[in-house]
Write an enzyme that holds these catalytic residues in place. Structure first.
Site, PDB file in Angstrom:
ATOM      1  N   LEU A  64       0.704  -1.354   0.011  1.00  0.00           N
ATOM      2  CA  LEU A  64      -0.071   0.100   0.055  1.00  0.00           C
ATOM      3  C   LEU A  64       0.880   1.324  -0.079  1.00  0.00           C
ATOM      4  CD1 LEU A  64      -2.658  -0.995   2.746  1.00  0.00           C
ATOM      5  CD2 LEU A  64      -3.026  -0.743   0.116  1.00  0.00           C
ATOM      6  N   GLY A  65       2.002   1.244   0.431  1.00  0.00           N
ATOM      7  CA  GLY A  65       2.952   2.302   0.753  1.00  0.00           C
ATOM      8  C   GLY A  65       4.183   2.016   1.448  1.00  0.00           C
ATOM      9  N   GLY A 121       7.045   4.259   4.244  1.00  0.00           N
ATOM     10  CA  GLY A 121       7.520   5.690   4.725  1.00  0.00           C
ATOM     11  C   GLY A 121       8.700   5.505   5.445  1.00  0.00           C
ATOM     12  N   ALA A 122       9.053   6.453   6.405  1.00  0.00           N
ATOM     13  CA  ALA A 122      10.447   6.369   6.811  1.00  0.00           C
ATOM     14  C   ALA A 122      10.675   5.167   7.781  1.00  0.00           C
ATOM     15  CB  ALA A 122      10.315   7.747   7.823  1.00  0.00           C
ATOM     16  N   GLY A 134       9.474   1.576   7.603  1.00  0.00           N
ATOM     17  CA  GLY A 134       8.812   0.296   7.291  1.00  0.00           C
ATOM     18  C   GLY A 134       7.746   0.684   6.026  1.00  0.00           C
ATOM     19  N   VAL A 146       3.765  -0.588   4.559  1.00  0.00           N
ATOM     20  CA  VAL A 146       2.526  -1.272   4.615  1.00  0.00           C
ATOM     21  C   VAL A 146       1.799  -2.026   3.771  1.00  0.00           C
ATOM     22  CG1 VAL A 146      -0.112  -0.371   5.452  1.00  0.00           C
ATOM     23  CG2 VAL A 146       1.941   0.843   6.136  1.00  0.00           C
ATOM     24  N   LYS A 163       1.779  -3.398   8.870  1.00  0.00           N
ATOM     25  CA  LYS A 163       3.010  -2.482   8.853  1.00  0.00           C
ATOM     26  C   LYS A 163       4.170  -3.283   9.318  1.00  0.00           C
ATOM     27  CE  LYS A 163       4.728   2.139   9.436  1.00  0.00           C
ATOM     28  NZ  LYS A 163       4.541   3.502   9.714  1.00  0.00           N
ATOM     29  N   ASP A 213       3.275  14.011  12.069  1.00  0.00           N
ATOM     30  CA  ASP A 213       3.631  13.905  10.723  1.00  0.00           C
ATOM     31  C   ASP A 213       1.965  13.970   9.929  1.00  0.00           C
ATOM     32  OD1 ASP A 213       4.958  13.836   8.396  1.00  0.00           O
ATOM     33  OD2 ASP A 213       5.729  11.738   8.867  1.00  0.00           O
TER      34      ASP A 213
END
Lengths: 314, 244
Positions: free
Chosen positions: A34-35, A37-38, A40, A42, A55, A147
């Site tokens: 799904l995406g 980030g900083a 890990g 998801v 995640k 964030d």
């Protein structure tokens, strides 16, 4: 002393792979990414015929931190602050390393960009009213989202609602912001500190709204605050929203409830105006000759249009 | 649990060392003194692949018990603060792991605890990270190829000070460049809590061709005050945190 995280390779899950928990022995079937980030990435997974979001990260410490935050959210009764937490576990990968992961409710929906593009900027106000209220509840719990950015938000359907999907940056008030993104960061725009207070989120919220108008963002220039004011004045056409944004970047609002009240006042005001207009029109039409056929057909058309709207867009 | 001061050296460079001792070796020595060595390697904007010299970056940080990251200029500000914070967390985790080993015996580390207990331990680590004092010595490579990157470095350092000063614990910074005119390093900013006010610190530098990273690191170690170093030699404790 060993710094394990530095040597541990990143983890990538493949489609179709099964993630089995070391402690709780649950199985998760990976569907897609799904995406990331900083901390890990998801993945969308299926667990017992249910879609869930998983995640996973090589930084087990950060995962534990995030889980702590999610757990404290569960304590808020009757409120869905962020996705609900379902499982926390470790996954032993084939390379021999342990990767921590947690599983949460999967919130389906579309990005704020897509939603606004389809439905128009007027929706911003009503989305923000509910969202400001959620933020207020979060702040009362003693936290700051941190964030807050457009990538961390999703517009869910039924009900149409702006929800946050990644709580990684959530910080206890009074501490230093755990995670941030420059474009949304109050300190980057030289409009205040990086200390977690409700005002930090409200500044980021203003930037989220601006980002809707400027999908590609912009740089701060030599006079960051002036840049912001110019950008707001240039693009935001909804007058009260413009006023709100200017207030937010000037730190003159420090309570999410104020944001909600401000928008609500505008919303009600606008509604009553509309109702008045409709009332006037009705009064006018009643003077004209009564026409049963027109009446029935118009009701049917309006009904049809509403039905189509509901089936296609909601 | 009350904490002492976490000590870090943050090395910012864009290439390979070419003079003096092996920086990786020096880094392990520095780490022995309870000072973490973090390294940030800056890429040229037109580089698509990692140049050879930057491999050293990971090696130095690895031996210095620190964190390394290789980035383009525009991501520098954010990277500087992430690296600093991550290294703090790792150091504190190391301390906590040591405590766990003492309490639970054998080689029990945080990672081996069940998720629930790990969460509780992590709350302690987070708390420590927020409240402990921090000293960061920033060591900037000012060899010729770095010249055009120095304004960005300065901005990143101001940003670091904003981030760290938002914590409850105190933070102090010092900035050194290498190579110095006569010595291996040269002081640009003495220990201070606020870097926000620094203006054009890199204005008067003479950029040369040599990059004596090893000697510079060694010299930087001594800038943390000799008193602390000696005490650390005597007390053969784990060295990351002193209990006050």
């Amino acid at each position: 002393m060993i710094t394990q995280t530095s040597k541990k390779p990143d983890i990538h899950l493949r489609k179709g792979q099964i993630v089995k928990g070391k402690w709780h022995r649950n199985h998760y079937h990976v569907v897609k990414k799904l995406g990331s980030g900083a901390i890990g990435a998801v993945y969308l997974c299926v667990h017992e015929n249910r879609q869930v979001a998983l995640k996973i990260s090589k930084q087990s410490a950060s995962v534990s931190s995030e889980v702590n935050v999610l757990k404290s959210f569960q304590a808020v009764q009757g409120y869905h602050l962020g996705p609900s937490l379902m499982d926390v576990d470790d996954y032993q990968a084939q390379n021999g390393f342990n990767y921590s992961f947690y599983v949460m409710e999967y919130i389906s929906g579309e990005s704020l960009h897509d939603f606004i593009r389809r439905n128009g900027h007027e929706w911003l106000v009503s989305l923000l009213i509910k969202f400001a209220n959620d933020l207020h509840v979060l702040h009362q719990q003693g936290y700051v989202f941190g964030d807050l950015k457009i990538e961390n938000l999703i517009v869910s359907r039924k009900p149409v609602q702006l929800r946050w999907v990644d709580v990684g940056g959530t910080t206890l008030q009074g501490r230093s912001i755990k995670e941030y993104t420059e474009f949304y960061d109050r300190a980057y725009w030289q409009c205040g500190s990086r200390k977690a207070d409700p005002g930090y989120d409200l500044f980021a919220l203003a930037m989220v709204i601006l980002r809707v108008y400027y999908p590609n963002g912009f740089t701060r220039g030599n006079n960051p605050k002036k840049t912001l004011q110019q950008k707001i004045n240039r693009a935001v056409t909804i007058e009260p929203l413009k006023k709100l944004l200017l207030m937010l970047i000037n730190n003159s609002v420090n309570d999410a409830e104020q944001v909600k009240d401000f928008l609500l006042t505008y919303f009600i005001h606008q509604k009553s105006k509309k109702n008045k207009r409709r009332y006037n029109q009705q009064a006018k039409s009643s003077h004209e000759a009564f026409h049963p056929f027109l009446e029935v057909s118009s009701i049917l058309t309006i009904g049809g249009v509403c039905y189509l709207y509901v089936t296609f867009f909601m | 649990m009350k904490t002492g001061t976490l000590k870090q050296i943050l090395l910012i460079t864009d290439g390979c060392s070419n003079q003096g001792e092996d920086p990786a070796l020096v880094a392990s020595l520095v780490a022995e003194q309870g000072i973490t060595v973090n390294v940030i390697g800056i890429l040229e904007d037109d580089h698509t692949e990692q140049p050879e010299g930057l491999e050293e970056v990971e090696e130095i940080a690895g031996n210095g018990h620190g964190v390394s990251q290789i980035v383009y200029q525009d991501a520098l500000a954010q990277t500087v603060q992430t690296v600093t914070k991550q290294a703090m967390t790792e150091t504190l985790q190391g301390v906590v792991n040591n405590e766990l080993t003492q309490i639970l015996g054998s080689e029990k580390t945080m990672e081996e605890l069940p998720p629930d207990q790990r969460g509780e331990v992590m709350e302690v680590v987070d708390e420590l990270g927020e409240t402990c004092d921090l000293e960061v010595l920033v060591l900037v490579d000012t060899s010729a190829s770095m010249t055009n990157k120095l304004p960005t470095v300065q901005e990143a350092l101001i940003d670091l000070s904003i981030s760290m000063n938002a914590r409850i614990g105190r933070s102090r910074f010092a900035v050194y460049q290498f190579p110095g005119r006569k010595k291996s390093i040269q002081q640009l900013v003495d220990w201070t809590s606020k870097l926000d006010s620094i203006t054009s610190i890199f204005a008067k530098i003479s950029s040369g061709g040599i990059t004596p990273t090893g000697p510079a690191l060694k010299e930087a170690m001594y800038q943390f005050g000799k008193k602390t170093l000696r005490r650390r030699f005597i007390r053969d404790d784990y060295t990351d945190i002193e209990e006050a």
